[in-house]
Each structure stands twice: as C-alpha cells, then as structure tokens.
Design a protein around this motif. Sequence first.
Motif, PDB file in Angstrom:
ATOM      1  N   ALA A 120       6.271  -5.365  -9.422  1.00 51.33           N
ATOM      2  CA  ALA A 120       4.942  -4.785  -9.641  1.00 51.33           C
ATOM      3  C   ALA A 120       3.911  -5.881  -9.906  1.00 51.33           C
ATOM      4  CB  ALA A 120       4.990  -3.804 -10.812  1.00 51.33           C
ATOM      5  N   ARG A 121       4.301  -6.885 -10.674  1.00 50.37           N
ATOM      6  CA  ARG A 121       3.364  -7.967 -10.972  1.00 50.37           C
ATOM      7  C   ARG A 121       3.050  -8.768  -9.713  1.00 50.37           C
ATOM      8  NH1 ARG A 121       5.934  -9.889 -14.934  1.00 50.37           N
ATOM      9  NH2 ARG A 121       7.016 -11.628 -13.935  1.00 50.37           N
ATOM     10  N   ALA A 122       4.060  -9.012  -8.878  1.00 49.36           N
ATOM     11  CA  ALA A 122       3.837  -9.762  -7.640  1.00 49.36           C
ATOM     12  C   ALA A 122       2.898  -9.008  -6.706  1.00 49.36           C
ATOM     13  CB  ALA A 122       5.171 -10.040  -6.951  1.00 49.36           C
ATOM     14  N   LEU A 123       3.070  -7.691  -6.598  1.00 48.18           N
ATOM     15  CA  LEU A 123       2.176  -6.886  -5.768  1.00 48.18           C
ATOM     16  C   LEU A 123       0.746  -6.925  -6.311  1.00 48.18           C
ATOM     17  CD1 LEU A 123       4.491  -3.824  -5.079  1.00 48.18           C
ATOM     18  CD2 LEU A 123       3.419  -5.246  -3.320  1.00 48.18           C
ATOM     19  N   ALA A 124       0.613  -6.855  -7.621  1.00 50.77           N
ATOM     20  CA  ALA A 124      -0.722  -6.903  -8.219  1.00 50.77           C
ATOM     21  C   ALA A 124      -1.375  -8.263  -7.999  1.00 50.77           C
ATOM     22  CB  ALA A 124      -0.635  -6.592  -9.707  1.00 50.77           C
ATOM     23  N   ASP A 125      -0.580  -9.330  -8.061  1.00 46.19           N
ATOM     24  CA  ASP A 125      -1.120 -10.686  -7.884  1.00 46.19           C
ATOM     25  C   ASP A 125      -1.786 -10.858  -6.520  1.00 46.19           C
ATOM     26  OD1 ASP A 125      -0.435 -11.598 -10.388  1.00 46.19           O
ATOM     27  OD2 ASP A 125       1.416 -12.594  -9.732  1.00 46.19           O
ATOM     28  N   VAL A 126      -1.243 -10.199  -5.501  1.00 49.47           N
ATOM     29  CA  VAL A 126      -1.812 -10.343  -4.156  1.00 49.47           C
ATOM     30  C   VAL A 126      -2.679  -9.152  -3.761  1.00 49.47           C
ATOM     31  CG1 VAL A 126       0.108 -11.808  -3.419  1.00 49.47           C
ATOM     32  CG2 VAL A 126       0.208  -9.343  -2.972  1.00 49.47           C
ATOM     33  N   GLY A 127      -2.947  -8.256  -4.709  1.00 51.87           N
ATOM     34  CA  GLY A 127      -3.821  -7.127  -4.436  1.00 51.87           C
ATOM     35  C   GLY A 127      -3.253  -6.082  -3.502  1.00 51.87           C
ATOM     36  N   MET A 128      -1.920  -5.912  -3.512  1.00 45.62           N
ATOM     37  CA  MET A 128      -1.293  -4.948  -2.606  1.00 45.62           C
ATOM     38  C   MET A 128      -0.583  -3.824  -3.354  1.00 45.62           C
ATOM     39  SD  MET A 128      -1.955  -5.658   0.561  1.00 45.62           S
ATOM     40  CE  MET A 128      -0.700  -4.827   1.528  1.00 45.62           C
ATOM     41  N   VAL A 171     -11.746 -14.737   3.865  1.00 43.33           N
ATOM     42  CA  VAL A 171     -12.217 -15.764   2.934  1.00 43.33           C
ATOM     43  C   VAL A 171     -11.933 -15.376   1.487  1.00 43.33           C
ATOM     44  CG1 VAL A 171     -14.257 -16.953   2.074  1.00 43.33           C
ATOM     45  CG2 VAL A 171     -13.959 -16.640   4.522  1.00 43.33           C
ATOM     46  N   ARG A 172     -12.215 -14.135   1.142  1.00 43.80           N
ATOM     47  CA  ARG A 172     -12.007 -13.710  -0.249  1.00 43.80           C
ATOM     48  C   ARG A 172     -10.556 -13.882  -0.657  1.00 43.80           C
ATOM     49  NH1 ARG A 172     -12.428  -7.556  -2.755  1.00 43.80           N
ATOM     50  NH2 ARG A 172     -11.307  -8.044  -4.667  1.00 43.80           N
ATOM     51  N   HIS A 173      -9.626 -13.423   0.193  1.00 43.56           N
ATOM     52  CA  HIS A 173      -8.215 -13.500  -0.179  1.00 43.56           C
ATOM     53  C   HIS A 173      -7.698 -14.933  -0.121  1.00 43.56           C
ATOM     54  CE1 HIS A 173      -8.313  -9.056   0.670  1.00 43.56           C
ATOM     55  NE2 HIS A 173      -7.715  -9.108  -0.501  1.00 43.56           N
ATOM     56  N   GLN A 174      -8.276 -15.780   0.718  1.00 43.50           N
ATOM     57  CA  GLN A 174      -7.937 -17.196   0.670  1.00 43.50           C
ATOM     58  C   GLN A 174      -8.292 -17.782  -0.690  1.00 43.50           C
ATOM     59  OE1 GLN A 174      -9.286 -19.703   3.895  1.00 43.50           O
ATOM     60  NE2 GLN A 174      -9.086 -18.052   5.378  1.00 43.50           N
ATOM     61  N   VAL A 175      -9.519 -17.513  -1.141  1.00 48.24           N
ATOM     62  CA  VAL A 175      -9.979 -18.044  -2.432  1.00 48.24           C
ATOM     63  C   VAL A 175      -9.109 -17.505  -3.563  1.00 48.24           C
ATOM     64  CG1 VAL A 175     -11.895 -18.047  -4.070  1.00 48.24           C
ATOM     65  CG2 VAL A 175     -12.332 -18.427  -1.635  1.00 48.24           C
ATOM     66  N   GLU A 176      -8.805 -16.207  -3.541  1.00 50.28           N
ATOM     67  CA  GLU A 176      -7.991 -15.609  -4.597  1.00 50.28           C
ATOM     68  C   GLU A 176      -6.591 -16.210  -4.626  1.00 50.28           C
ATOM     69  OE1 GLU A 176      -8.109 -11.438  -3.857  1.00 50.28           O
ATOM     70  OE2 GLU A 176     -10.014 -11.150  -4.906  1.00 50.28           O
ATOM     71  N   LEU A 177      -5.998 -16.414  -3.437  1.00 56.92           N
ATOM     72  CA  LEU A 177      -4.657 -16.984  -3.383  1.00 56.92           C
ATOM     73  C   LEU A 177      -4.633 -18.403  -3.946  1.00 56.92           C
ATOM     74  CD1 LEU A 177      -1.699 -17.272  -2.493  1.00 56.92           C
ATOM     75  CD2 LEU A 177      -2.563 -18.016  -0.261  1.00 56.92           C
ATOM     76  N   LEU A 178      -5.572 -19.228  -3.512  1.00 59.15           N
ATOM     77  CA  LEU A 178      -5.581 -20.613  -3.974  1.00 59.15           C
ATOM     78  C   LEU A 178      -5.840 -20.693  -5.469  1.00 59.15           C
ATOM     79  CD1 LEU A 178      -7.436 -22.266  -0.957  1.00 59.15           C
ATOM     80  CD2 LEU A 178      -4.979 -22.232  -1.426  1.00 59.15           C
ATOM     81  N   ALA A 179      -6.704 -19.812  -5.980  1.00 58.08           N
ATOM     82  CA  ALA A 179      -6.930 -19.772  -7.429  1.00 58.08           C
ATOM     83  C   ALA A 179      -5.663 -19.341  -8.167  1.00 58.08           C
ATOM     84  CB  ALA A 179      -8.087 -18.825  -7.744  1.00 58.08           C
ATOM     85  N   LEU A 180      -4.928 -18.398  -7.583  1.00 61.37           N
ATOM     86  CA  LEU A 180      -3.687 -17.938  -8.193  1.00 61.37           C
ATOM     87  C   LEU A 180      -2.661 -19.056  -8.248  1.00 61.37           C
ATOM     88  CD1 LEU A 180      -1.947 -15.579  -9.261  1.00 61.37           C
ATOM     89  CD2 LEU A 180      -1.394 -15.037  -6.882  1.00 61.37           C
ATOM     90  N   LEU A 181      -2.552 -19.826  -7.181  1.00 64.89           N
ATOM     91  CA  LEU A 181      -1.605 -20.939  -7.169  1.00 64.89           C
ATOM     92  C   LEU A 181      -1.951 -21.970  -8.232  1.00 64.89           C
ATOM     93  CD1 LEU A 181      -1.089 -21.524  -3.336  1.00 64.89           C
ATOM     94  CD2 LEU A 181       0.491 -20.433  -4.946  1.00 64.89           C
ATOM     95  N   ARG A 182      -3.227 -22.240  -8.391  1.00 62.83           N
ATOM     96  CA  ARG A 182      -3.637 -23.203  -9.414  1.00 62.83           C
ATOM     97  C   ARG A 182      -3.312 -22.671 -10.812  1.00 62.83           C
ATOM     98  NH1 ARG A 182      -9.009 -26.579  -7.802  1.00 62.83           N
ATOM     99  NH2 ARG A 182      -7.998 -27.964  -9.279  1.00 62.83           N
TER     100      ARG A 182
END
Length: 268
Positions: A120-128, A171-182
């Motif tokens: 559930a947390r992994a799905l929430a992290d990627v907005g799915m 673009v939005r999901h690229q930014v969100e993903l890279l921020a999540l990795l950081r």
Amino acid sequence: MRIDIEDLYVAYAGRTVVAGAHLIAAEGEITGLVGPNGSGKSTLLRTVYRHLRPSAGRVLLAGTDLRELTPVRSARHVAALPQERGSDFELTVREVVAMGRTPYKRAFEGEGAADREVVARALADVGMEAQAGRRFTDLSGGERQRVLLARAFAQDTDVLVLDEPTNHLDVRHQVELLALLRARRRTVLMSLHDLNAAASVCDRLHVLHAGAVVASGRPREVLTPELMAEVFGVRAALVDHPLTGDPLIAFDHREPAAATPLPGAARR
C-alpha cells in the motif's frame, strides 16, 4: 550498501559491450550513469541485477561478490527496474506490486499484514493507490512505469538499480519520482538520458562512451562543455538553474559540436 564495480567486462553476441569499467555507487547516494545510446549503460546495470554475467571483473555488494550470493539473498538487497518493461501481466496493479514481496516468502506462503502495508505504501509513493484494482495491461505506458517502480519499492531493498526510471513519465511524475528517490536515501544506481535531471538529482555521475567510463565525479565537475562536445557531440554551456542553483545544461539546438576525439585515459 555500497556497490563497487571493478574492471568489468561484459560481452554478448561476439561483441564487448562494457570494457574495463570501474565505478562506485556510495551508500545512501544517487549515482547516475549517462552516455549516448549504445554506450553500455543498460548492459552494465544488467550485471548488477544479475540478468547478465560479466566475462571478467566483479560487482561487489558491501564487499561481497554478487556471484557468491544466492538469488533470494541478492533479491533481498537489490531491486531492479529494467528497461525491458513487462506488458503481458494478466494481473491487477496491486498484484504486480505485491510481486516485490516474493523474496521474503516461502513456497506457497500467503500475504501477511506487513506485506499489505508495504504494498500500500509503495502504491501511494507513486500515486497509483486509486488504480490498485485495474488490470496492468489496461494502463498507459507512464502508468505501467509507475507500477513497476512501486514493485521495486515494495521489494524494500538497500539498493535500487533503475534503468531509465523517468521513461514514459510526464513532467510532474518525473519531478515527483526524483524527489522521492532523494528523500528515501537508499543506494541508487540508475541510468538517465535527461542530463539536466541527472545533474539535479545525482550525487555522482559516471559517463560511459563505447563501453568505457570516461569521466566520474560530481555533476558540475563532469558535465563540462568540453565533455558534452566530445561524448555527446553537442554544443552546450553549464549555468546555474534559476530556481534551485543546480547545474543546468543549456544546449545549442541549432548546430552540433565539431567532432573531437576523446582523450585516451578516463577522467577521474
């Protein structure tokens, strides 16, 4: 966990694709592989997540040769997002993400409360999370990419090996993903085509050209106008990003760079 790649050679179909690569992915840092198409980035990553076996050299995980680990033990430490995207899963989104829990399961063992929480947390992290019940095959390319990233996150490993993780993402999901990795501060080794994204998010870069590492260092040290001309064949200037202060590469889209031979030795 730290990854050390020592004098790595990888060959297939009678051709050497990676030739004598040395690089480090430090613990808790985001390490990027950049280079033109065909430079060996994906091949190198495939040796780290054990899809390919090197013809010479070693990949060390916290000092241990990956070949000495069982597949299950390796999968508990290293999760991968390959460039070959699965598209034939006759499963729901949630079921695909739950596959990331497989290394922690005995044969025929069911899903526990802890597994459900991780998924559930992994799905929430990627907005799915709202798409959990949809069939994977019904998703767009970008949505599939996010689900496969969630599967890697659900594996809950020390190391993430990501081959073009922003591919297909808007673009939005690229930014969100890279921020999540950081924010996660795991050891991340990933390839990126977007040099500005690499300069922004990566702690360290390794530049590959024709299978060899030709430059390594902090993004501002590595992505010089001279290297951009030599390796990528483009005219570019390195400036400060007006919003973040990160290095920003301004490309000349009107004219390529004049051909310049690469130096014989790799830069460090």
